[in-house]
Design an enzyme around this catalytic site. Structure first.
Site, PDB file in Angstrom:
ATOM      1  N   GLY A   1      -3.761  54.253   9.063  1.00  0.00           N
ATOM      2  CA  GLY A   1      -3.267  55.602   9.385  1.00  0.00           C
ATOM      3  C   GLY A   1      -1.643  55.559   9.470  1.00  0.00           C
TER       4      GLY A   1
ATOM      5  NE  ARG B   1      -7.960  55.622   7.829  1.00  0.00           N
ATOM      6  CZ  ARG B   1      -7.164  55.018   8.831  1.00  0.00           C
ATOM      7  NH1 ARG B   1      -7.232  53.771   8.999  1.00  0.00           N
ATOM      8  NH2 ARG B   1      -6.838  55.882   9.916  1.00  0.00           N
TER       9      ARG B   1
ATOM     10  CG  ASP C   1      -7.200  47.020  13.704  1.00  0.00           C
ATOM     11  OD1 ASP C   1      -6.752  48.272  12.870  1.00  0.00           O
ATOM     12  OD2 ASP C   1      -8.141  46.891  14.272  1.00  0.00           O
TER      13      ASP C   1
ATOM     14  CB  THR D   1      -1.177  51.246  14.069  1.00  0.00           C
ATOM     15  OG1 THR D   1      -2.235  52.164  14.984  1.00  0.00           O
ATOM     16  CG2 THR D   1      -0.630  49.947  14.764  1.00  0.00           C
ATOM     17  CB  ILE D   2       0.072  56.130  16.850  1.00  0.00           C
ATOM     18  CG1 ILE D   2      -1.529  56.684  16.408  1.00  0.00           C
ATOM     19  CG2 ILE D   2       0.941  56.971  15.886  1.00  0.00           C
ATOM     20  CD1 ILE D   2      -1.598  57.970  16.730  1.00  0.00           C
ATOM     21  CG  ASP D   3      -4.722  53.471  16.961  1.00  0.00           C
ATOM     22  OD1 ASP D   3      -4.306  54.567  17.329  1.00  0.00           O
ATOM     23  OD2 ASP D   3      -5.300  53.516  16.278  1.00  0.00           O
TER      24      ASP D   3
ATOM     25  CG  ASP E   1      -5.202  48.969  17.380  1.00  0.00           C
ATOM     26  OD1 ASP E   1      -4.219  48.798  17.055  1.00  0.00           O
ATOM     27  OD2 ASP E   1      -6.024  49.361  16.759  1.00  0.00           O
TER      28      ASP E   1
ATOM     29  NE  ARG F   1     -12.171  56.621  14.815  1.00  0.00           N
ATOM     30  CZ  ARG F   1     -12.256  57.856  14.925  1.00  0.00           C
ATOM     31  NH1 ARG F   1     -13.233  58.406  15.598  1.00  0.00           N
ATOM     32  NH2 ARG F   1     -11.583  58.657  14.288  1.00  0.00           N
TER      33      ARG F   1
ATOM     34  NE  ARG G   1     -10.897  78.392  28.500  1.00  0.00           N
ATOM     35  CZ  ARG G   1     -11.994  78.872  29.673  1.00  0.00           C
ATOM     36  NH1 ARG G   1     -12.836  78.170  30.346  1.00  0.00           N
ATOM     37  NH2 ARG G   1     -11.772  80.178  29.780  1.00  0.00           N
TER      38      ARG G   1
END
Ligand code: ATP
Length: 328
Positions: free
Chosen positions: A15, A76, A107, A130-132, A134, A176, A252
């Protein structure tokens, strides 16, 4: 004795994240500084497999430090998961006389790099982009800080309309497998509840907390939900569940989606990318290989891939407690 490094390749993979361009720039400029040739591969591992590349000199990376996305593009690559794909990548590196690689990604990118480095004797340094956030071998990944700021700006805007109409908003953010974005923006934006993949807070607790909010006089609420939250319902199902059980709420849903990956990187991400990538090039020139660089307690460090990819990426659960207290 380690082989002399005359050419370093660089690519961005997985990503995309804001700050990848600052990272490419830092690799290219550090190579120029140390008189090493720099080759950029397009679309991550796929470009290595296809030999799709460009020469990066100091001038070819001008004016990109402030730009989101990645000039080398990202992908990817299914092919790189195969032995034949990796063989083709190794052949292209040999043909182009690439002595070492800097891999900028998450990762998955490092897992691919680890396998590749075991199969072929090509020194690799991973840079966490990565923005995650992680990745265990670093306190921060490139792009995470920008994503936090993008998300918090969006939540603030949603808060305006939520309070004008006395509504409850479920806001889904990326993550995720890791709840860093949800947890930190949830606290930063004053969310009533935060749902993350690392903790199953349960539906009963969610309902109880929303009831408590109503009783305490709140007329609007924000619940920040990580894509991979543990309750097992997606954000729309959660909203339906709350509507069914708490009919007083006007519910919403907003899914922030890919806007979280875009935009000009923050100063923090540009500086982080610059520091990590200069170090990556210097480590390769010093004969180091098959590690990822990271920042731990504001020091640049090198960690073996297996340590960097540990399951427990060290999310700060204390923030859940803080959020609980502050959403009273
Ligand atoms: P993000 O965290 O932003 O999603 P990422 O680097 O984790 O980034 P992935 O798509 O998981 O993104 O991985 C990037 C690429 O790395 C994959 O598309 C694939 O080409 C390669 N890769 C991942 N895992 C493996 C593996 N086990 N073997 C070989 N290659 C792999």
């Amino acid at each position: 004795m380690a082989k002399e490094i005359r050419t370093i390749g660089v690519m961005t993979s997985g990503g995309d994240s804001p700050g990848m361009n600052a990272a490419i720039r830092a690799v290219a400029r550090a190579c120029a500084y140390y008189n090493v040739k720099c080759i950029g591969f397009y679309r991550g591992y796929q470009g290595m497999i296809e030999g799709d590349h460009c020469i990066l000199n100091a001038r070819s990376v001008r004016n990109i430090i402030s730009r989101g996305g990645t000039i080398l593009k990202s992908a990817r690559s299914k092919d790189f998961r195969t032995v034949e794909g990796r063989k083709k990548a190794a052949e292209h590196l040999k043909k182009l006389e690439v002595d070492a690689m800097v891999l900028i990604g998450g990762d998955g990118t490092f897992r691919g790099g680890e396998i590749f480095s075991k199969e072929y004797d090509i020194p690799i340094i991973g840079v966490p982009g990565t923005i995650d956030n992680d990745i265990a071998g670093t306190n921060y990944t490139i792009g995470y800080d920008t994503a936090l700021n993008t998300v918090i700006n969006a939540i603030d805007k949603i808060r305006d309309t939520a309070s004008s109409h006395d509504r409850l908003f479920f806001i889904e953010v990326m993550g995720r497998d890791a709840g860093f974005i949800a947890l930190n923006t949830g606290v930063g934006a004053g969310a009533e509840e935060i749902l993350i993949p690392e903790e199953n807070l349960g539906l009963d607790r969610l309902l109880e907390s929303l009831k408590r909010s109503k009783r305490s006089g709140k007329s609007s609420s924000i619940v920040v939900v990580s894509e991979g939250d543990k309750i097992g319902k997606n954000v729309y199902e959660l909203a339906d569940y709350v509507t069914d059980n708490l009919p007083d709420y006007d519910v919403r849903v907003t899914v922030l989606g890919h806007m979280q990956r875009g935009g000009s990187p923050t100063c923090f991400d540009r500086t982080l990318a610059s520091r990590l990538c200069v170090k990556a090039v210097e480590l390769l020139l010093d004969g180091e290989k098959n590690v990822m660089v990271g920042i731990i307690n504001n020091e640049i460090s090198a960690t073996t891939f297996d340590v960097g990819l540990k399951e427990d990426h060290g999310i700060n659960r204390e923030l859940l407690r803080i959020s609980d207290i502050l959403s009273t």
